[in-house]
Design an enzyme around this catalytic site. Sequence first.
Site, PDB file in Angstrom:
ATOM      1  N   GLY A   1      45.789  36.989  47.518  1.00  0.00           N
ATOM      2  CA  GLY A   1      45.336  37.453  46.213  1.00  0.00           C
ATOM      3  C   GLY A   1      44.798  38.877  46.258  1.00  0.00           C
ATOM      4  O   GLY A   1      45.040  39.677  45.341  1.00  0.00           O
ATOM      5  N   THR A   2      44.064  39.192  47.308  1.00  0.00           N
ATOM      6  CA  THR A   2      43.449  40.525  47.403  1.00  0.00           C
ATOM      7  C   THR A   2      44.521  41.613  47.444  1.00  0.00           C
ATOM      8  O   THR A   2      44.461  42.589  46.688  1.00  0.00           O
ATOM      9  CB  THR A   2      42.562  40.594  48.669  1.00  0.00           C
ATOM     10  OG1 THR A   2      41.605  39.533  48.590  1.00  0.00           O
ATOM     11  CG2 THR A   2      41.858  41.918  48.792  1.00  0.00           C
TER      12      THR A   2
ATOM     13  N   ASN B   1      36.139  32.129  39.818  1.00  0.00           N
ATOM     14  CA  ASN B   1      35.995  31.339  41.046  1.00  0.00           C
ATOM     15  C   ASN B   1      34.587  30.798  41.262  1.00  0.00           C
ATOM     16  O   ASN B   1      34.389  29.836  41.978  1.00  0.00           O
ATOM     17  CB  ASN B   1      36.414  32.166  42.264  1.00  0.00           C
ATOM     18  CG  ASN B   1      35.787  33.536  42.292  1.00  0.00           C
ATOM     19  OD1 ASN B   1      35.941  34.311  41.345  1.00  0.00           O
ATOM     20  ND2 ASN B   1      35.057  33.843  43.339  1.00  0.00           N
TER      21      ASN B   1
ATOM     22  N   GLN C   1      42.802  31.083  41.244  1.00  0.00           N
ATOM     23  CA  GLN C   1      42.182  29.754  41.122  1.00  0.00           C
ATOM     24  C   GLN C   1      42.981  28.808  40.235  1.00  0.00           C
ATOM     25  O   GLN C   1      42.628  27.627  40.133  1.00  0.00           O
ATOM     26  CB  GLN C   1      40.748  29.871  40.566  1.00  0.00           C
ATOM     27  CG  GLN C   1      39.777  30.572  41.498  1.00  0.00           C
ATOM     28  CD  GLN C   1      39.432  29.761  42.752  1.00  0.00           C
ATOM     29  OE1 GLN C   1      39.695  28.566  42.822  1.00  0.00           O
ATOM     30  NE2 GLN C   1      38.851  30.405  43.742  1.00  0.00           N
TER      31      GLN C   1
ATOM     32  N   SER D   1      47.579  32.889  45.310  1.00  0.00           N
ATOM     33  CA  SER D   1      47.259  32.780  46.732  1.00  0.00           C
ATOM     34  C   SER D   1      47.410  31.328  47.202  1.00  0.00           C
ATOM     35  O   SER D   1      46.849  30.413  46.590  1.00  0.00           O
ATOM     36  CB  SER D   1      45.816  33.260  46.946  1.00  0.00           C
ATOM     37  OG  SER D   1      45.467  33.143  48.298  1.00  0.00           O
TER      38      SER D   1
ATOM     39  N   HIS E   1      46.313  29.543  49.835  1.00  0.00           N
ATOM     40  CA  HIS E   1      45.278  28.704  50.455  1.00  0.00           C
ATOM     41  C   HIS E   1      44.340  28.044  49.450  1.00  0.00           C
ATOM     42  O   HIS E   1      43.521  27.201  49.809  1.00  0.00           O
ATOM     43  CB  HIS E   1      44.485  29.495  51.510  1.00  0.00           C
ATOM     44  CG  HIS E   1      43.536  30.530  51.003  1.00  0.00           C
ATOM     45  ND1 HIS E   1      42.179  30.309  50.956  1.00  0.00           N
ATOM     46  CD2 HIS E   1      43.715  31.789  50.551  1.00  0.00           C
ATOM     47  CE1 HIS E   1      41.580  31.395  50.499  1.00  0.00           C
ATOM     48  NE2 HIS E   1      42.491  32.310  50.244  1.00  0.00           N
TER      49      HIS E   1
ATOM     50  N   THR F   1      57.468  42.949  58.684  1.00  0.00           N
ATOM     51  CA  THR F   1      58.185  41.682  58.843  1.00  0.00           C
ATOM     52  C   THR F   1      57.468  40.576  58.073  1.00  0.00           C
ATOM     53  O   THR F   1      56.241  40.452  58.148  1.00  0.00           O
ATOM     54  CB  THR F   1      58.283  41.315  60.346  1.00  0.00           C
ATOM     55  OG1 THR F   1      58.969  42.377  60.997  1.00  0.00           O
ATOM     56  CG2 THR F   1      59.044  40.010  60.554  1.00  0.00           C
TER      57      THR F   1
ATOM     58  N   CYS G   1      34.012  34.406  49.067  1.00  0.00           N
ATOM     59  CA  CYS G   1      34.467  35.631  49.696  1.00  0.00           C
ATOM     60  C   CYS G   1      33.300  36.504  50.136  1.00  0.00           C
ATOM     61  O   CYS G   1      33.487  37.443  50.882  1.00  0.00           O
ATOM     62  CB  CYS G   1      35.403  36.382  48.757  1.00  0.00           C
ATOM     63  SG  CYS G   1      36.863  35.398  48.440  1.00  0.00           S
TER      64      CYS G   1
HETATM   65  C1  LIG Z   1      39.546  34.510  41.893  1.00  0.00           C
HETATM   66  C2  LIG Z   1      39.934  35.004  43.243  1.00  0.00           C
HETATM   67  N1  LIG Z   1      40.690  36.100  43.334  1.00  0.00           N
HETATM   68  C3  LIG Z   1      41.082  36.578  44.516  1.00  0.00           C
HETATM   69  C4  LIG Z   1      40.716  35.982  45.691  1.00  0.00           C
HETATM   70  C5  LIG Z   1      41.187  36.547  46.977  1.00  0.00           C
HETATM   71  O1  LIG Z   1      42.321  35.840  47.427  1.00  0.00           O
HETATM   72  P1  LIG Z   1      42.773  35.913  48.952  1.00  0.00           P
HETATM   73  O2  LIG Z   1      41.766  35.146  49.732  1.00  0.00           O
HETATM   74  O3  LIG Z   1      44.123  35.256  48.972  1.00  0.00           O
HETATM   75  O4  LIG Z   1      42.852  37.347  49.308  1.00  0.00           O
HETATM   76  C6  LIG Z   1      39.888  34.850  45.660  1.00  0.00           C
HETATM   77  C7  LIG Z   1      39.401  34.216  46.897  1.00  0.00           C
HETATM   78  O5  LIG Z   1      38.306  33.689  46.981  1.00  0.00           O
HETATM   79  C8  LIG Z   1      39.503  34.332  44.394  1.00  0.00           C
HETATM   80  O6  LIG Z   1      38.746  33.245  44.288  1.00  0.00           O
END
Ligand SMILES: Cc1ncc(COP(=O)(O)O)c(C=O)c1O
Length: 386
Positions: free
Chosen positions: A69-70, A151, A179, A199, A201, A237, A327
Amino acid sequence: MIYFDNAATTALHAGVLEAMMPYLQNNYGNPSSIHALGRKSRAAIEKARKTVAKHLQASVGEIFFTSGGTESTNTALWGAVRNLGVQHIISSPTEHHCVLHTIHAIEKYHPVQAHFLPLLPNGHVNLQRLNELLTILPPGRVLVSLMHANNEIGNLLPLQTVSEICVKHNALFHTDTVQTFGYYAIDLSRIAIDFLTGSAHKFHGPKGIGFLYINHRHHIDSMLQGGSQERNMRAGTENLYGIVGLGAATELAYANLETDSRHIAMLKQYFMQQIKQALPQVTFNGDAEGQSHYKVLNIGFPPELQADLLLLNLDIAGICASGGSACSSGVDVGSHVLQALGVHPQSVNIRFSFSKYNTIAEIDTAIETLCNVLRKAATKPAPPLV
Ligand SMILES: Cc1ncc(COP(=O)(O)O)c(C=O)c1O
């Protein structure tokens, strides 16, 4: 162990691991190689892309795999400024740091003005203000970045409404669905969105893999240089087994969406009812009983409950929960989301986030533990004032 931290990350689904294993063992070919083993890897990547595209009602050419996501959000925001003429970014103070910090970084290098929308008392973004702001900003020069579900508190954004406001004012729309992808049906053939991030995970896929949807009308530069992977959008890759895992997790999430979402929503309702009965002083942060993600529950324990060591005691009892956004865990900074909401600075706030693997019995245990810890805290004399 009781795991109530599913907004931070989720357990890998056994079926996802099974799908990934061949690509960790025998099918290790580089997807760019033209021999049989390479072609096998390429086919697996394209199958996963097709799966993600299908569940978004998008086309395969609009899906790009990233590290999560980041990275997806960074790519979208920097790209919108560098390549699409964006001069204003409208967002909210409760976005994830991958949006907020990226906006601040962009402001350092580009003549871009950031605007943060005010919040309503229940933590929702003031969309009337969005409309007003877009009326005065130059059309075609604005990017709106608002997350689908928060989140920390779970508040849900009405994607359709925001999309219509953006279309009306010719503004670009990016949404962080980290989310919600895998938890809600998102139909991009009906909702106009320019960039969308996801994302794996967060929905029982592996860590370190995500995707960015870029509407086919837009062409932006890659964040990384050094290879033509992902149709020149992401050099390096490919994370083959991660991509395969993301595809499998997507397939499984949407195949069981109705049953799983009903179960998780029931758990949240049950937790709310039980804790209100046991501890009537607690509050729910955000719009928990309204427009809220069914997996997230953020509970406020007022100062009189002396809940300072609650999270630690839950951990000692084998219950995993979070004191804010995962995070930022390990960093001793308060939650920017709860601050923006105006939550009492002396209250203790704990986020419980549920998954399909949780049970009613686990909730009973957690609430019993919470009550025991708070009862003990209440019988201890208060520390002397210094
Ligand atoms: C709302 C939201 N955006 C972005 C992220 C970041 O995603 P990633 O861990 O895949 O970089 C998170 C992770 O906690 C999240 O909750």
